[in-house]
Design a protein around this motif. Sequence first.
Motif, PDB file in Angstrom:
ATOM      1  N   TYR A 121       0.871  -1.179   0.000  1.00 29.82           N
ATOM      2  CA  TYR A 121       0.000   0.000   0.000  1.00 29.82           C
ATOM      3  C   TYR A 121       0.901   1.220   0.000  1.00 29.82           C
ATOM      4  CZ  TYR A 121      -3.903   3.009   1.642  1.00 29.82           C
ATOM      5  OH  TYR A 121      -4.866   3.978   1.784  1.00 29.82           O
ATOM      6  N   LEU A 122       0.873   1.979  -1.096  1.00 28.00           N
ATOM      7  CA  LEU A 122       1.692   3.186  -1.256  1.00 28.00           C
ATOM      8  C   LEU A 122       0.770   4.388  -1.210  1.00 28.00           C
ATOM      9  CD1 LEU A 122       4.667   3.979  -1.817  1.00 28.00           C
ATOM     10  CD2 LEU A 122       4.133   3.846  -4.244  1.00 28.00           C
ATOM     11  N   LEU A 123       0.889   5.218  -0.170  1.00 33.09           N
ATOM     12  CA  LEU A 123      -0.012   6.336   0.088  1.00 33.09           C
ATOM     13  C   LEU A 123       0.773   7.646   0.204  1.00 33.09           C
ATOM     14  CD1 LEU A 123      -2.885   7.380   0.995  1.00 33.09           C
ATOM     15  CD2 LEU A 123      -2.189   6.758   3.329  1.00 33.09           C
ATOM     16  N   ASN A 124       0.283   8.692  -0.438  1.00 33.27           N
ATOM     17  CA  ASN A 124       0.878  10.037  -0.307  1.00 33.27           C
ATOM     18  C   ASN A 124       2.384  10.032  -0.524  1.00 33.27           C
ATOM     19  OD1 ASN A 124      -1.660  11.154   0.438  1.00 33.27           O
ATOM     20  ND2 ASN A 124      -1.334  10.435   2.527  1.00 33.27           N
ATOM     21  N   SER A 125       2.831   9.327  -1.531  1.00 31.18           N
ATOM     22  CA  SER A 125       4.263   9.137  -1.748  1.00 31.18           C
ATOM     23  C   SER A 125       4.631   9.482  -3.187  1.00 31.18           C
ATOM     24  CB  SER A 125       4.639   7.684  -1.448  1.00 31.18           C
ATOM     25  OG  SER A 125       4.350   7.354  -0.098  1.00 31.18           O
ATOM     26  N   LYS A 126       5.921   9.751  -3.430  1.00 34.13           N
ATOM     27  CA  LYS A 126       6.336  10.080  -4.797  1.00 34.13           C
ATOM     28  C   LYS A 126       7.741   9.570  -5.092  1.00 34.13           C
ATOM     29  CE  LYS A 126       7.987  14.681  -3.607  1.00 34.13           C
ATOM     30  NZ  LYS A 126       7.940  16.099  -3.871  1.00 34.13           N
ATOM     31  N   ASP A 127       7.981   9.368  -6.385  1.00 32.30           N
ATOM     32  CA  ASP A 127       9.305   8.999  -6.904  1.00 32.30           C
ATOM     33  C   ASP A 127       9.829   7.681  -6.333  1.00 32.30           C
ATOM     34  OD1 ASP A 127       9.313  11.438  -8.330  1.00 32.30           O
ATOM     35  OD2 ASP A 127      10.121  12.487  -6.588  1.00 32.30           O
ATOM     36  N   ASN A 128       8.954   6.678  -6.226  1.00 35.37           N
ATOM     37  CA  ASN A 128       9.354   5.373  -5.688  1.00 35.37           C
ATOM     38  C   ASN A 128       9.419   4.325  -6.790  1.00 35.37           C
ATOM     39  OD1 ASN A 128       9.482   5.899  -2.742  1.00 35.37           O
ATOM     40  ND2 ASN A 128       7.383   6.559  -3.104  1.00 35.37           N
ATOM     41  N   SER A 129      10.160   3.247  -6.520  1.00 32.15           N
ATOM     42  CA  SER A 129      10.289   2.132  -7.458  1.00 32.15           C
ATOM     43  C   SER A 129       9.870   0.838  -6.776  1.00 32.15           C
ATOM     44  CB  SER A 129      11.736   2.002  -7.939  1.00 32.15           C
ATOM     45  OG  SER A 129      12.128   3.157  -8.648  1.00 32.15           O
ATOM     46  N   LEU A 130       9.018   0.077  -7.463  1.00 31.98           N
ATOM     47  CA  LEU A 130       8.597  -1.251  -7.015  1.00 31.98           C
ATOM     48  C   LEU A 130       9.167  -2.233  -8.010  1.00 31.98           C
ATOM     49  CD1 LEU A 130       4.862  -0.345  -6.299  1.00 31.98           C
ATOM     50  CD2 LEU A 130       6.763  -0.388  -4.675  1.00 31.98           C
ATOM     51  N   LEU A 131      10.115  -3.074  -7.560  1.00 35.51           N
ATOM     52  CA  LEU A 131      10.887  -3.914  -8.464  1.00 35.51           C
ATOM     53  C   LEU A 131      10.834  -5.386  -8.055  1.00 35.51           C
ATOM     54  CD1 LEU A 131      14.101  -1.672  -8.506  1.00 35.51           C
ATOM     55  CD2 LEU A 131      12.142  -1.534 -10.059  1.00 35.51           C
ATOM     56  N   ASP A 132      10.477  -6.250  -8.990  1.00 35.83           N
ATOM     57  CA  ASP A 132      10.580  -7.702  -8.804  1.00 35.83           C
ATOM     58  C   ASP A 132       9.809  -8.228  -7.599  1.00 35.83           C
ATOM     59  OD1 ASP A 132      12.449  -8.122 -11.043  1.00 35.83           O
ATOM     60  OD2 ASP A 132      13.809  -6.930  -9.811  1.00 35.83           O
ATOM     61  N   ASN A 133       8.611  -7.712  -7.359  1.00 33.01           N
ATOM     62  CA  ASN A 133       7.771  -8.166  -6.258  1.00 33.01           C
ATOM     63  C   ASN A 133       6.695  -9.119  -6.762  1.00 33.01           C
ATOM     64  OD1 ASN A 133       8.851  -6.346  -4.100  1.00 33.01           O
ATOM     65  ND2 ASN A 133       8.173  -4.799  -5.551  1.00 33.01           N
ATOM     66  N   THR A 134       6.271 -10.053  -5.899  1.00 32.71           N
ATOM     67  CA  THR A 134       5.146 -10.933  -6.190  1.00 32.71           C
ATOM     68  C   THR A 134       4.095 -10.698  -5.122  1.00 32.71           C
ATOM     69  OG1 THR A 134       6.559 -12.604  -7.218  1.00 32.71           O
ATOM     70  CG2 THR A 134       4.403 -13.332  -6.437  1.00 32.71           C
ATOM     71  N   LEU A 135       2.912 -10.258  -5.555  1.00 31.78           N
ATOM     72  CA  LEU A 135       1.822  -9.929  -4.640  1.00 31.78           C
ATOM     73  C   LEU A 135       0.623 -10.770  -5.041  1.00 31.78           C
ATOM     74  CD1 LEU A 135       2.294  -6.061  -4.976  1.00 31.78           C
ATOM     75  CD2 LEU A 135       3.352  -7.572  -3.286  1.00 31.78           C
ATOM     76  N   SER A 136       0.278 -11.776  -4.219  1.00 37.65           N
ATOM     77  CA  SER A 136      -0.804 -12.698  -4.577  1.00 37.65           C
ATOM     78  C   SER A 136      -1.546 -13.142  -3.321  1.00 37.65           C
ATOM     79  CB  SER A 136      -0.244 -13.913  -5.314  1.00 37.65           C
ATOM     80  OG  SER A 136       0.637 -14.626  -4.475  1.00 37.65           O
ATOM     81  N   GLY A 137      -2.797 -13.587  -3.517  1.00 35.58           N
ATOM     82  CA  GLY A 137      -3.578 -14.104  -2.396  1.00 35.58           C
ATOM     83  C   GLY A 137      -3.965 -13.027  -1.396  1.00 35.58           C
ATOM     84  N   THR A 138      -4.047 -11.771  -1.863  1.00 38.63           N
ATOM     85  CA  THR A 138      -4.492 -10.670  -1.012  1.00 38.63           C
ATOM     86  C   THR A 138      -5.838 -10.187  -1.543  1.00 38.63           C
ATOM     87  OG1 THR A 138      -3.455  -8.937  -2.352  1.00 38.63           O
ATOM     88  CG2 THR A 138      -2.093  -9.943  -0.637  1.00 38.63           C
ATOM     89  N   LYS A 139      -6.418  -9.182  -0.880  1.00 33.74           N
ATOM     90  CA  LYS A 139      -7.628  -8.564  -1.412  1.00 33.74           C
ATOM     91  C   LYS A 139      -7.241  -7.642  -2.571  1.00 33.74           C
ATOM     92  CE  LYS A 139     -11.304  -7.751   1.265  1.00 33.74           C
ATOM     93  NZ  LYS A 139     -12.144  -7.130   2.297  1.00 33.74           N
ATOM     94  N   TYR A 140      -6.274  -6.770  -2.339  1.00 34.64           N
ATOM     95  CA  TYR A 140      -5.692  -5.895  -3.363  1.00 34.64           C
ATOM     96  C   TYR A 140      -4.187  -6.166  -3.380  1.00 34.64           C
ATOM     97  CZ  TYR A 140      -9.966  -3.140  -2.742  1.00 34.64           C
ATOM     98  OH  TYR A 140     -11.268  -2.731  -2.646  1.00 34.64           O
ATOM     99  N   GLY A 141      -3.641  -6.574  -4.501  1.00 37.42           N
ATOM    100  CA  GLY A 141      -2.207  -6.841  -4.562  1.00 37.42           C
ATOM    101  C   GLY A 141      -1.386  -5.582  -4.341  1.00 37.42           C
TER     102      GLY A 141
END
Length: 194
Positions: A121-141
């Motif tokens: 969950y990325l909130l009120n943020s800027k200039d970030n990088s999300l790299l090589d992540n696996t998001l599964s089996g959640t309500k919102y990945g």
Amino acid sequence: CGDDGCGGSCGSCTATTKCQDNACIPSGGSSVISVSSCVTPPEGWQSGNTYKLSTDITTTDKKCFSIIGVKNIIFDCDNHKITGSSIEAGSDNTAAGIYLNKVNSSVIKNCRVSTFSRGIYLLNSKDNSLLDNTLSGTKYGLYLYSSTNTIMNNNNVCGNSVKDINCGYSNSLSGTGNKADAINLVIKRFFKNK
């Protein structure tokens, strides 16, 4: 003018970041801090540091990592798993495996997150990088809200019950090599169906 050393793929990296793997990441001078549980490090989250997950984590908490108000950090799960016990958030509207608020110019990478209301969950943020992540089996990945200039490369966001990616009031998204089951039109160009 504006070349980031990656042929412009990062946009404009700042004076405190460098281009690596097509993303702006914090440059030099940081300490590497080992993390092995869902607690805030004793010194708190400090700008400029690298935090490296040293083991898989399973928790009954609704939120594992809560990172607030820092910049230029690297959070590297080193391909370890962060596993919750329920996708139901109850009254906690910030429930997530990794919750970031007012975090800027930082990198979240190599994380395997499941069984939370939100993976990242990325909130009120800027200039970030999300790299090589696996998001599964959640309500919102991946849940982006009021966040700008987010680079997403090589993420696998599949098999989540409500949405793989929720993107509200967020703009300037870029990236390549991402996979998702259900794709929001806003981010369709950065993700392909698996």
